[in-house]
Design an enzyme around this catalytic site. Structure first.
Site, mmCIF file in Angstrom:
data_model
loop_
_atom_site.group_PDB
_atom_site.id
_atom_site.type_symbol
_atom_site.label_atom_id
_atom_site.label_comp_id
_atom_site.label_asym_id
_atom_site.label_seq_id
_atom_site.Cartn_x
_atom_site.Cartn_y
_atom_site.Cartn_z
ATOM 1 N N SER A 71 1.076 -0.372 2.323
ATOM 2 C CA SER A 71 -0.009 0.444 2.889
ATOM 3 C C SER A 71 -0.332 0.135 4.344
ATOM 4 O O SER A 71 -1.190 0.804 4.942
ATOM 5 C CB SER A 71 -1.275 0.284 2.047
ATOM 6 O OG SER A 71 -1.137 0.970 0.822
ATOM 7 N N LYS A 74 -0.428 3.070 6.625
ATOM 8 C CA LYS A 74 -1.597 3.917 6.848
ATOM 9 C C LYS A 74 -2.204 3.721 8.243
ATOM 10 O O LYS A 74 -3.029 4.543 8.673
ATOM 11 C CB LYS A 74 -2.642 3.658 5.771
ATOM 12 C CG LYS A 74 -2.198 4.060 4.356
ATOM 13 C CD LYS A 74 -3.304 3.841 3.343
ATOM 14 C CE LYS A 74 -2.919 4.330 1.950
ATOM 15 N NZ LYS A 74 -2.041 3.397 1.222
ATOM 16 N N SER A 131 -7.807 1.868 0.728
ATOM 17 C CA SER A 131 -6.367 2.096 0.867
ATOM 18 C C SER A 131 -5.879 3.193 -0.075
ATOM 19 O O SER A 131 -4.837 3.072 -0.730
ATOM 20 C CB SER A 131 -5.585 0.796 0.609
ATOM 21 O OG SER A 131 -4.260 0.903 1.060
#
Length: 398
Positions: A71, A74, A131
């Site tokens: 993640s 992101k 997240s």
């Protein structure tokens, strides 16, 4: 024969010195070949520590190894979201409709339902705090039309930032063949997000917050909890993004600020969650112990510069940027001096943004760097008509 071997050995040693990079502090060497840094023990195999404002690398280890980032991906998604907001393409209050594709994302999520709507700001909170993969894909579709089109924008931005180790395949970081980046590249995009879009820190430092799911079943409250435990564990933490999958293991891009020094610590493939946070604190404590930043907080006001043969007789000046200098050797930064060099006058035509001079900074005899002084506007060359009109004005209006 002995003399020949001696010459060869000398040439080898000299070539090693020629190819060293004095601006990068690695795990083995400091700012010059005579400086040795202490060993730093971290469990993550690939790490990088950067001073955020200047981009100076303070410590690194296998920083260009390409690995799945989970993640941490992101960060790039958030960069494009904030760019879309600043360009006026979207606003924080826009309603985003969740698609079947977005609602079907696995991994970390906030359980958005197909057809549900949330504001852009709520989606940012879901991404930066919890997240959430579903919120991430919903935003990608809202901006790019499809996730694939948005991922193309991500890769384009990565190229602009010099992220040469990176290829994004999705916008959220789920394990996918070929979805790879490096600790070095993550530091580049973390710096971009943190410096260009500081509003992100208002979101990623929220520890807990509730959102409201509004679906056909009615309103339901859902709690967000920050995945970045440094926000509670480390007093100087300001963000930024965690990540973990089966392939990526445990990753972290941590930002922190202390006494005006801003740092970015990136760790990939740590063995467990506690290790990544412990590694980050080790790196950040080291960075704060050695790093001092000089900022020219009081640049002298710039006078207008006289222009010869221009449609105006003077042009305003402006600084190209501020001056930041990073020291890791305990130098006395209070002794920094500066020297301003300016032309006596400008010769038309003058173009806005062209250099009119510079300010150079010194510590003793050592030049630390410079910033350019630029023309603040364009001044065209005066034609005969301009001289004639000026003469008329002088004759009848003075």
């Amino acid at each position: 024969m002995k003399r020949f071997l001696s010459i060869v050995l000398t040439l080898i040693l000299l070539s090693g010195c020629l190819f060293c990079n004095p601006s990068v502090i690695t795990a083995q060497t400091g700012e010059d070949e005579h400086t040795t840094l202490p060993s730093i023990n971290v469990s993550a195999p690939s790490v990088l520590l950067m001073e955020a404002e200047t981009g100076t690398i303070l410590w690194q280890q296998k920083e260009h190894d390409t690995l799945p980032p989970a993640s941490i991906t992101k960060i790039m998604t958030l960069i494009l979201i904030f760019e879309a907001i600043e360009s006026g393409q979207i606003s924080l209050n826009d309603e985003v409709t969740v698609s079947e594709h977005a609602a079907g994302m696995g991994g970390s999520q906030v359980y958005l339902e197909a057809g549900e709507t949330q504001t852009v700001e709520t989606m940012i909170k879901c991404i930066s705090i919890a997240s959430a993969n579903d919120a991430c894909v919903a935003m990608a579709e809202h901006i790019g039309g499809t996730e694939a089109e948005f991922v193309a924008l991500m890769n384009k931005k990565a190229g602009e930032l010099g992220m040469n180790d990176t290829r994004f395949v999705n916008c959220c970081g789920l394990d996918t063949d070929g979805h790879l980046t490096s600790a070095y590249d993550i530091a580049l995009m973390a710096r971009e997000l943190s410096n260009k879009h500081p509003k992100i820190h208002d979101y990623c430092t929220i520890w807990m917050e509730n959102i409201i799911h509004r679906t056909r079943r009615g309103d339901e409250e859902f709690g967000l909890t920050n995945t970045n435990k440094l926000i509670r564990q480390y007093p100087y933490a300001t963000g930024l993004k965690t990540g973990s999958t089966g392939l990526a293991k445990f990753c972290l891009a941590a930002t922190a600020e202390k006494d005006g020094v801003k740092l970015i610590a990136v760790l990939l493939a740590a063995p467990d969650p506690k290790a990544r946070f412990a590694d980050a604190q080790t790196l950040l404590n080291y960075g704060f112990s050695i790093c001092r930043v000089y900022k020219d907080k009081d640049p002298a006001p710039l006078p207008d510069m006289a222009v010869r043969r221009g449609v105006t007789s003077s042009v305003p000046l402006e600084y190209e940027s501020g001056m930041n200098y990073v020291s890791t050797t305990g130098e006395d930064l209070s002794k920094i001096t500066k020297k301003t060099q300016l032309k006596k006058y400008a010769e038309a035509p003058v173009r806005k943004g062209e250099a009119a001079g510079r300010v150079t900074y010194y510590l003793g005899d050592k030049e630390l760097g410079h910033i350019n002084i630029l023309y603040g506007q364009t001044v065209e060359h005066a034609a005969f008509r301009d001289y004639y009109l000026d003469l008329i004005k002088r004759l009848f209006f003075l």
